[in-house]
Design an enzyme around this catalytic site. Sequence first.
Site, PDB file in Angstrom:
ATOM      1  N   ASP A  59     -10.230   3.635  11.632  1.00  0.00           N
ATOM      2  CA  ASP A  59     -10.747   3.663  10.254  1.00  0.00           C
ATOM      3  C   ASP A  59     -11.347   2.310   9.884  1.00  0.00           C
ATOM      4  O   ASP A  59     -11.075   1.761   8.825  1.00  0.00           O
ATOM      5  CB  ASP A  59      -9.635   4.053   9.270  1.00  0.00           C
ATOM      6  CG  ASP A  59     -10.186   4.461   7.898  1.00  0.00           C
ATOM      7  OD1 ASP A  59     -11.391   4.782   7.812  1.00  0.00           O
ATOM      8  OD2 ASP A  59      -9.416   4.464   6.923  1.00  0.00           O
ATOM      9  N   LYS A  68       0.842  -1.187   0.000  1.00  0.00           N
ATOM     10  CA  LYS A  68       0.000   0.000   0.000  1.00  0.00           C
ATOM     11  C   LYS A  68       0.881   1.242   0.000  1.00  0.00           C
ATOM     12  O   LYS A  68       1.829   1.342   0.778  1.00  0.00           O
ATOM     13  CB  LYS A  68      -0.939   0.012   1.211  1.00  0.00           C
ATOM     14  CG  LYS A  68      -2.126  -0.924   1.063  1.00  0.00           C
ATOM     15  CD  LYS A  68      -3.293  -0.475   1.932  1.00  0.00           C
ATOM     16  CE  LYS A  68      -4.551  -1.259   1.618  1.00  0.00           C
ATOM     17  NZ  LYS A  68      -5.710  -0.746   2.362  1.00  0.00           N
TER      18      LYS A  68
END
Length: 851
Positions: A102, A9
């Site tokens: 999140d 990522k």
Amino acid sequence: RHERDVAIKVLHPDLAAALGGERFLSEIKTTARLQHPHILPLLDSGSADTFLFYVMPFIAGETLRARLERERQLPVDDALRITREVADALQSAHAIGVIHRDIKPENILLQGGHALVADFGIALAVQSAGGARMTQTGLSLGTPHYMSPEQAMGERQIDARSDLYALGAITYEMLTGDPPFTGSSVQAIVARVLTEKPAPITTVRDTVPPAVEVAVLRALAKLPADRFSSVGEFVAVLRADAPGNRTTSAVTSPSATHDTGRERSGSRVNLALALTTVAALAVAGWAFLRPPPAAPERMFDAALPDSAAMSSSTTIGTSGFGVAGRLLDIAPSGEFVVYTAVEGDSTVLWYRSLVNASARRIDGTAGGSLPRISPDGTRIIFAASGDQIATLPVEGGTPRRLLDADPPATMEWLSASRVLLIRYDGYRPVWLDPETGRLEGDEALLATRCVFGQWIESAQRILCSFNETASLLDPVSGEAVPVRSRNPDGSAGEQVSGAAFRVVDDQYAFFVSLDGELRAARFDLDEALLDRPVAIAQGIRRDAVGGAQITLSPSGLLGFAPAGDARSGEMVVRRAGDSVQALPIERANFLRFDLSRDGTRIAAVVATPTDQELRIYDLRNGSRQLWLRAPQIDAPLWSPSGDRIVVRLVRENEPLLLIGSPTSGAPPDTLLRGASAFDALEFHADTLLLIRDATVAVTFRIDPSVRPVRMDTVQRDALYSTLSPDGRRFAWQSPIGYQLFVSPWPTRGQLQVTSGAAEPLWLSPTTLLFRSGVRWQLAQFDPETNALMGPPVAWGRDARFIDTPGWSHRPTWDGGIIHSRSPEQSDARYLRFIPNFVERMKRAVDEGAPQ
């Protein structure tokens, strides 16, 4: 280093610049300490040039978001199991002081049916590393749909109960199909998070146990103190034998119409939250440009009877070739809706009141579909069984036949005595008198198909959606003007991608984007130019070719079937006898595709929210390559040798027919360019390519190895053409009545095989396959005389078949075909409505337009 499959990522460059590499990499070490069976571990992190990245194991599964997009609502047992596993991971992290911050479906991976939580601690690392610079850059942490009120208000001290809120929101979505709060913008979502209560779960789904609803709604409490003290306590209450399950709550009848805007909180706590909303959004990096208007009426849902879900099929009748049928219609008064319901293996029309919860079957409509309510609200015209257009009173009764016809591509009341019909082939508009059944019009051939049409009286034009785009069509001349975006300098930009386009008051237009979002913008009717659109609502059900399940009444009430996108299909191989095997590639909105002759690679055009991509899938190793991207890409075809692809795309408003190799690294060469709609039909040999001009239905042959390209006319009145593998027989489909013909090659004379057929393909030198709706048939020819050896015979059927634009099936070169099929269950269980839509849409467009 160890030859493991990993996922890397990379942080967004703006975020990386705001953070700084050393601080972020230092903070992310916290994540590496987490070890739990339901937590995806951090393997590595680092910086490369200006990029910050981190590395995780690659999970050969899917995200919870992907499963929700496919199924929308999960079985209750599955939803609660996933919730328990995520809660177990959160509890482990919370025990050592790590808060995720999140939690969202995109960060929950599913492997073997079990949940893994990803990106643990990333949000904390970002906030800790970023400090005040986060506010300066306008970047925010968290995802609005799952963000707790305290996180939305910008509070820096966030504890475990914020993760609990997010988990409650995800559980709510798994059970109902939607997050607790939705909106057309981040500001709208956050405002609802701060001020409103979520709708009761059992209003949408009465099979959810009341105790589960109570637990989820408590997890979504505005104040952290009103939630459970931990995610462990939340899970304990969810269990059937927990004391908390004895708690009950008021449960609304599942058949009732639920108004999600009538629940208002009068508590002083919520009032204080509401008063601090603007300041909180500023802290989070969001700013309102002007004071918000008074709260309008909210959307409301109307549940449908369990025995009468709205059908997901738009392929109805014997010749439903790409007819993007609108299966519902709202009465002009806005007091009721008529929709196409599932009845066994067939359909029937149902009446659903929007004044109360009453619903009933409309007698006399068995096998019917595509209802349209008359301007006075007393009659229905519909596609009746037996391939007829019929009418009857809303109360039901004996239908009165108007004419014999397949289900139309467009059917719209213009007045009490005039209905616009566009025949099922999508090319021939006529006007029908619903009293006498008399037809008017010369059936001029339109320049493009029209499958979701709207008559615009002031312009004497038809606004038509087709192939993910729209055009203004002159029904007299057949001329088509594509709807394009307006560039900042006022010039025409690219053709707008979307479905179900509709003009309002000659100055506004709305449509459904490729990802199911309802968008609206100012519209220049004279120039067919659309300004930059704003988002109005999400989760509209999309259909094949150019339609969506959405309707607007003259009273201003807009209704739609939510989510359940039947276009997100899987690619399958089909052989005789309904033998079906899924190919090992992703589910996607496949538009056009072709399989290489050696069966190892698929070239597929996939619709994305912004454009179309030509992807190359390698079936040997599962890899995927993005080769081309453009607003519109048509008909990719592999060369017989498998080293090149011919494809048509539109770039900067110019149609181009290209040929190139995806593995060469070089851009493709241009074969043809210009205004004509040339696309490829069949790459028969390396020196023989069949192409067509779809606007006039003419097939040509070219030699792609010769420059300049020379076009020789092969057959007129031919929408689809194919040459047998031995080069001896030529078959084509006419746009008139979808007649199918075969002749020797080169063409000499013709033999009509059948009518009501589409997309002929040769499976062998003497075996011709063709499609009628969702059914396939075979015609066999004598190898010596070319005579038809008996009538066509059934070969296969698939109610989940997706009729994609252009070729919707392609050969496997060993006796089978490939095609895309929709999810197994996508019938709508409720409908969603937006009151006063026209005024709300205009206000949203005017406020969101550049000043």
